[in-house]
Design a protein around this motif. Structure first.
Motif, short mmCIF file in Angstrom:
data_model
loop_
_atom_site.label_atom_id
_atom_site.label_comp_id
_atom_site.label_asym_id
_atom_site.label_seq_id
_atom_site.Cartn_x
_atom_site.Cartn_y
_atom_site.Cartn_z
N THR A 24 52.33 -30.35 36.24
CA THR A 24 50.98 -30.65 36.73
C THR A 24 50.17 -31.40 35.67
O THR A 24 49.50 -32.39 35.97
N SER A 53 44.86 -27.67 44.97
CA SER A 53 46.15 -27.48 44.31
C SER A 53 45.97 -26.75 42.97
O SER A 53 46.76 -25.86 42.63
N GLU A 57 47.39 -23.11 42.01
CA GLU A 57 48.21 -22.91 40.82
C GLU A 57 47.65 -21.78 39.96
O GLU A 57 48.41 -20.97 39.41
N VAL A 93 51.10 -27.44 46.45
CA VAL A 93 51.16 -27.96 45.08
C VAL A 93 52.06 -29.19 45.02
O VAL A 93 51.69 -30.23 44.46
#
Length: 175
Positions: A24, A53, A57, A93
């Motif tokens: 990420t 997202s 997370e 995600v």
């Protein structure tokens, strides 16, 4: 080897979360640098469409990260490879990563690709709603009016034979 399964789950969760956070971070940094250097775009869209997202997370981090006190494991965390809601959270995600890549490469119109997951969720919710309102539970086979009554009224040969012998459903008789 006490709690071998818990230790294995804790190792898997830690590795998965570390890999996810690193991926990420790299994707977002590359996206921001690319947008600053080569293409201009809306920072508001980026924040609004990346925020779900990032929140998911964070939630997965809280859910799956093992908790230690010193060297002793207190809680291994939930299984991050579980089916159901956790699986859908991972899908969000991953789809955000894909959308960021598309926007960086093809431009601003690719933000619309981010609507695929919410549209699919709305489709599933509508099917669930229609199932409840129609009196039929979702996922259950639908029994048609006359067909369902015929199937319920018919007895198999085995059932008829057992009833002929006097066997009432295979119940155990005690003396």
């Amino acid at each position: 080897m006490a709690n071998k399964a818990s230790k294995s789950l804790a190792r898997q969760n830690s590795a998965t979360l570390n890999r996810t956070h690193l991926t990420t971070l790299c994707i977002h940094l590359i996206f921001i640098l690319y947008r600053l250097l080569f293409r201009r775009g809306s920072i508001i869209k980026y924040i609004l469409l990346s925020l779900p997202s990032l929140l998911i997370e964070f939630y997965l981090e809280r859910l799956g990260r093992p908790v230690y006190r010193g060297t002793e494991m207190i809680k291994p965390g939930e299984d991050l490879a579980a089916k159901g809601l956790t699986e859908y959270l991972w899908d969000i995600v991953y789809s955000t990563w894909i959308v960021l890549g598309l926007v960086a490469v093809v431009g601003e119109w690719a933000w619309w690709a981010g609507l695929v997951v919410p549209a699919y969720a709305a489709y599933l919710a509508w099917g669930l709603y229609k199932g409840f309102m129609g009196g039929q539970m979702p996922g259950m086979p639908q029994m048609g009016g006359a067909e369902g009554q015929e199937q319920q009224g018919e007895k198999s040969k085995r059932q008829a034979k057992m009833e002929g012998r006097g066997d009432r459903g295979g119940k155990v008789r005690y003396r």
